[in-house]
Design a protein around this motif. Sequence first.
Motif, short mmCIF file in Angstrom:
data_model
loop_
_atom_site.label_atom_id
_atom_site.label_comp_id
_atom_site.label_asym_id
_atom_site.label_seq_id
_atom_site.Cartn_x
_atom_site.Cartn_y
_atom_site.Cartn_z
N ARG A 59 0.91 -1.18 0.14
CA ARG A 59 -0.05 0.13 0.05
C ARG A 59 0.88 1.38 0.01
O ARG A 59 0.25 2.38 -0.26
N ILE A 60 2.22 1.09 0.53
CA ILE A 60 3.06 2.22 0.26
C ILE A 60 3.37 2.65 -1.09
O ILE A 60 3.60 3.83 -1.72
N GLY A 61 3.46 1.50 -2.10
CA GLY A 61 3.79 1.72 -3.42
C GLY A 61 2.81 2.90 -4.18
O GLY A 61 3.45 3.84 -4.85
N PRO A 62 1.65 2.78 -4.01
CA PRO A 62 0.80 3.75 -4.96
C PRO A 62 1.00 5.14 -4.16
O PRO A 62 0.97 6.23 -4.88
N VAL A 63 1.35 5.48 -2.98
CA VAL A 63 1.39 6.65 -2.42
C VAL A 63 3.19 7.38 -2.91
O VAL A 63 3.01 8.40 -3.47
N ASP A 76 13.04 -5.97 -1.10
CA ASP A 76 13.58 -5.25 -2.31
C ASP A 76 12.35 -4.02 -2.86
O ASP A 76 12.94 -3.15 -3.17
N ALA A 77 11.25 -4.40 -2.59
CA ALA A 77 10.11 -3.09 -2.67
C ALA A 77 10.35 -2.03 -1.86
O ALA A 77 10.29 -0.97 -2.42
N ASP A 86 13.35 5.80 -4.24
CA ASP A 86 12.28 6.59 -5.01
C ASP A 86 12.13 7.75 -4.31
O ASP A 86 12.20 8.93 -4.98
N LEU A 87 12.18 7.68 -2.98
CA LEU A 87 11.80 8.98 -2.28
C LEU A 87 12.98 9.87 -2.14
O LEU A 87 13.08 11.10 -2.00
#
Length: 329
Positions: free
Chosen positions: A158-162, A234-235, A242-243
């Motif tokens: 759920r962190i990915g879409p944010v 890894d994610a 990315d951040l």
Amino acid sequence: MSTSVADSDALICAFKINSDGVAEQLAWADIKSSVSSDDSMRWIHLNRESSCVQEWLMLQSDLDATVVNALLQEDTRPRIAKHDSGFLLNLRGVNMNPGESAEDMVSLRLWATRSLVISTCARPIMAAEDLKERFTVGRAPTSTASLIAYLASRLVARIGPVVAELDEQVDALEDSLLPGDASTSKADIGRFRRTVLTLRRYIAPQREAIAGFLRDSDGFLSGDDQNQLRDTHDAVVRMAEDLDLIRERALLLQEELVEIRAEAMNDRLFVLAIISAIFLPLGFVTGLFGVNVGGMPGVDSPVAFAILCVGMAGLSVGIVLLLIWRKWI
């Protein structure tokens, strides 16, 4: 203490997997006396802000003080700690509750042994709801290690879409500055940077916590659980990177915005300087011919004013040509 009213907010959900693999939902009364179990696996998910939960953990749960303090601690960063025969884990997920900011991350505290997982939270966590649904539909994890690996994967998913949305926002901010204007305010970029930093504050420690669990959990995680947790790690690593990139881009945008505004201010000051260079000599001439003393030339001439205007126009043209010749404009 009353059982029905006082305990109503204590237990969020609880399940056990019997030796035959069948999941059974537990009530607060089933677990209130003790956390010990026979040969079944249990997951107990509690509201840590409930006074009943606090009293049960401290006085009736048979857990030692270190575990209880970790489960009830007010503010924690993601971390992993091996304690006796189990693990203490603090993980974070984005806040998906209505009216809340996603970067205001919610905390999930876990105590895990081979037969028991106790988790506590102060606000609803969607990953725990996903796990509850799996228990309900008969697709429960077969071990506590699988349960933790699943929770971690759902928190990170759920962190990915944010993070992707933040990447799109920084793209939009860059596009707004491409024409070279300063329509985007410095406050907007500042708020965006604070959002990124708030999210990164927990993503980086979460990366270390999951890596530490993989490193310290020899014999606790099975091969499939390790693979799932490695994918989750890894994610998290990609999201942290990315951040970091988004943060650097936002910083560059803020600097570029300052440069654009400074350049615009310099252009305006340059125009004002040119105007001053032209009108300063004209002001001197008009001031000189405006003195009210005897002997001023052209006082009695009807063409003196026209000659003065033509002379001032010629002076203005001469000043402009001089500035052009010196390449100042």
